[in-house]
Design a protein around this motif. Structure first.
Motif, PDB file in Angstrom:
ATOM      1  N   SER A   8       0.805  -1.217   0.000  1.00  0.00           N
ATOM      2  CA  SER A   8       0.000   0.000   0.000  1.00  0.00           C
ATOM      3  C   SER A   8       0.841   1.272   0.000  1.00  0.00           C
ATOM      4  O   SER A   8       1.971   1.303   0.486  1.00  0.00           O
ATOM      5  CB  SER A   8      -0.914   0.003   1.232  1.00  0.00           C
ATOM      6  N   ASN A  10       0.036   5.363   1.032  1.00  0.00           N
ATOM      7  CA  ASN A  10      -0.935   6.293   1.604  1.00  0.00           C
ATOM      8  C   ASN A  10      -0.313   7.656   1.851  1.00  0.00           C
ATOM      9  O   ASN A  10       0.873   7.757   2.191  1.00  0.00           O
ATOM     10  CB  ASN A  10      -1.459   5.786   2.956  1.00  0.00           C
ATOM     11  N   LEU A 105      -8.460   4.636   7.574  1.00  0.00           N
ATOM     12  CA  LEU A 105      -7.888   4.436   6.244  1.00  0.00           C
ATOM     13  C   LEU A 105      -8.924   4.631   5.139  1.00  0.00           C
ATOM     14  O   LEU A 105     -10.097   4.263   5.288  1.00  0.00           O
ATOM     15  CB  LEU A 105      -7.325   3.014   6.115  1.00  0.00           C
ATOM     16  N   GLY A 107      -8.880   3.349   1.131  1.00  0.00           N
ATOM     17  CA  GLY A 107      -8.064   2.468   0.298  1.00  0.00           C
ATOM     18  C   GLY A 107      -7.564   3.090  -0.989  1.00  0.00           C
ATOM     19  O   GLY A 107      -6.394   2.936  -1.354  1.00  0.00           O
ATOM     20  N   GLU A 136      -3.562  -4.121   3.373  1.00  0.00           N
ATOM     21  CA  GLU A 136      -4.125  -2.835   2.952  1.00  0.00           C
ATOM     22  C   GLU A 136      -4.393  -2.786   1.453  1.00  0.00           C
ATOM     23  O   GLU A 136      -4.752  -1.730   0.924  1.00  0.00           O
ATOM     24  CB  GLU A 136      -3.185  -1.685   3.359  1.00  0.00           C
TER      25      GLU A 136
END
Length: 308
Positions: A8, A10, A105, A107, A136
């Protein structure tokens, strides 16, 4: 040994608060900062800073160029990151006066992986090395199946924990990495003392790394349980501590350090990490960890070994 992280990415929006918000409560934050994050990005940077050859594969949203640049700046190969029209994943993080955090979170592109993309990435990576995963992204079970078919080692950090994890082919993993909360949920037990035993019975070919926060960590492999405590340090922010532990532990195991030395490296790196603000920015360099060990910056921790 090479590491491929299908992980992931972010953008972290970090809000400093005196206490976590309660239901129905509105309050002003003490500060707000934006950082590069995501368990995938954090673990890639930690593994690269430790000295591994790391390749990161993911989709990158239209607002996420800073994420790709951060990994490249820290020695991660980003050639298998592809642009996507969806917005990048992001996290809303509260950090309180005790350095603890709670995370919400979204996604975004982390949930846009396709089987075709995964197959292409695995073909480019080849048949030697380790595939590192977190929970994730989508298609985690598919990645485990395909990577194990190619004879690659597979390590899964089962975080954040949800019911999907129980559907993954965990028996095909080389390493299952969990904290005590995740471990209890997968094992279906209420007592931390039984997590390793239950997971070993269920997945006998899988090595298990269990982190226990301020109580340290333990690792089960080859019929032995290795346990280490935790350094007592002033905590500023715990956001990337677990990801730092994972990156440094895997460095040790992939480079012939053995379990005990790998636990020492990971524990020291995490102790340095929690003394800094931010996620990926707080991950220490290997030279900093080596210096802390050589200079005795922290109290010396012993590793106990028990036959199981």
């Amino acid at each position: 040994m090479k590491i491929l992280n299908l992980g992931s990415l972010n953008i972290d929006y970090v809000y400093r608060v005196d206490k976590f918000l309660l239901p129905g409560e509105t309050k002003s934050s003490i500060s707000m900062n934006t950082h590069c994050g995501g368990k995938g990005l954090n673990q890639s940077i930690a593994a690269a800073k430790a000295g591994n050859e790391v390749y990161h594969a993911a989709y990158l949203g239209k607002n996420g160029e800073m994420l790709k640049q951060a990994m490249a700046d820290n020695g991660v190969n980003v050639d298998m990151i592809k642009d996507h029209e969806e917005t990048s994943g992001h996290a809303i993080i509260q950090v309180d006066d005790n350095g603890q955090n709670c995370i919400l979170l979204y996604g975004g592109t982390n949930q846009c992986l396709t089987k075709e993309f995964i197959d292409d990435v695995l073909d480019k990576f080849g048949n030697e090395g380790l595939v590192l995963l977190q929970n994730e992204t989508n298609l985690v079970g598919y990645i485990i199946d395909k990577a194990s078919e190619k004879g690659l080692q597979v390590a899964l950090n089962a975080a954040p924990m949800n019911d999907k994890v129980l559907e993954y082919p965990l028996e095909k993993l080389s390493w299952l990495i969990v904290n005590e909360v995740e471990g209890r949920q997968i094992a279906g037990c209420d007592d931390d003392n039984y997590i390793i035993d239950v997971l070993n019975q269920r997945y006998p070919k899988c090595n298990i790394l269990l982190t226990l926060g301020s109580r340290g960590a333990c690792c089960y492999a080859d019929g032995e349980l290795h346990t280490i405590g935790c350094h007592k340090v002033d905590v500023v922010d715990t956001t990337a501590a677990g990801d730092t532990f994972t990156g440094y532990f895997l460095y040790g195991m992939l480079n012939g350090c053995g379990i005990d030395e790998s636990l020492q490296l990971a524990t020291t790196a995490s102790a340095i990490c929690v003394g800094k603000n931010g996620a990926a920015d707080s991950v220490p360099l290997k030279s900093e960890v080596d210096a802390a060990l050589a200079e005795g910056k922290f109290d010396k921790l012993s590793v106990t070994v028990e036959k199981k």
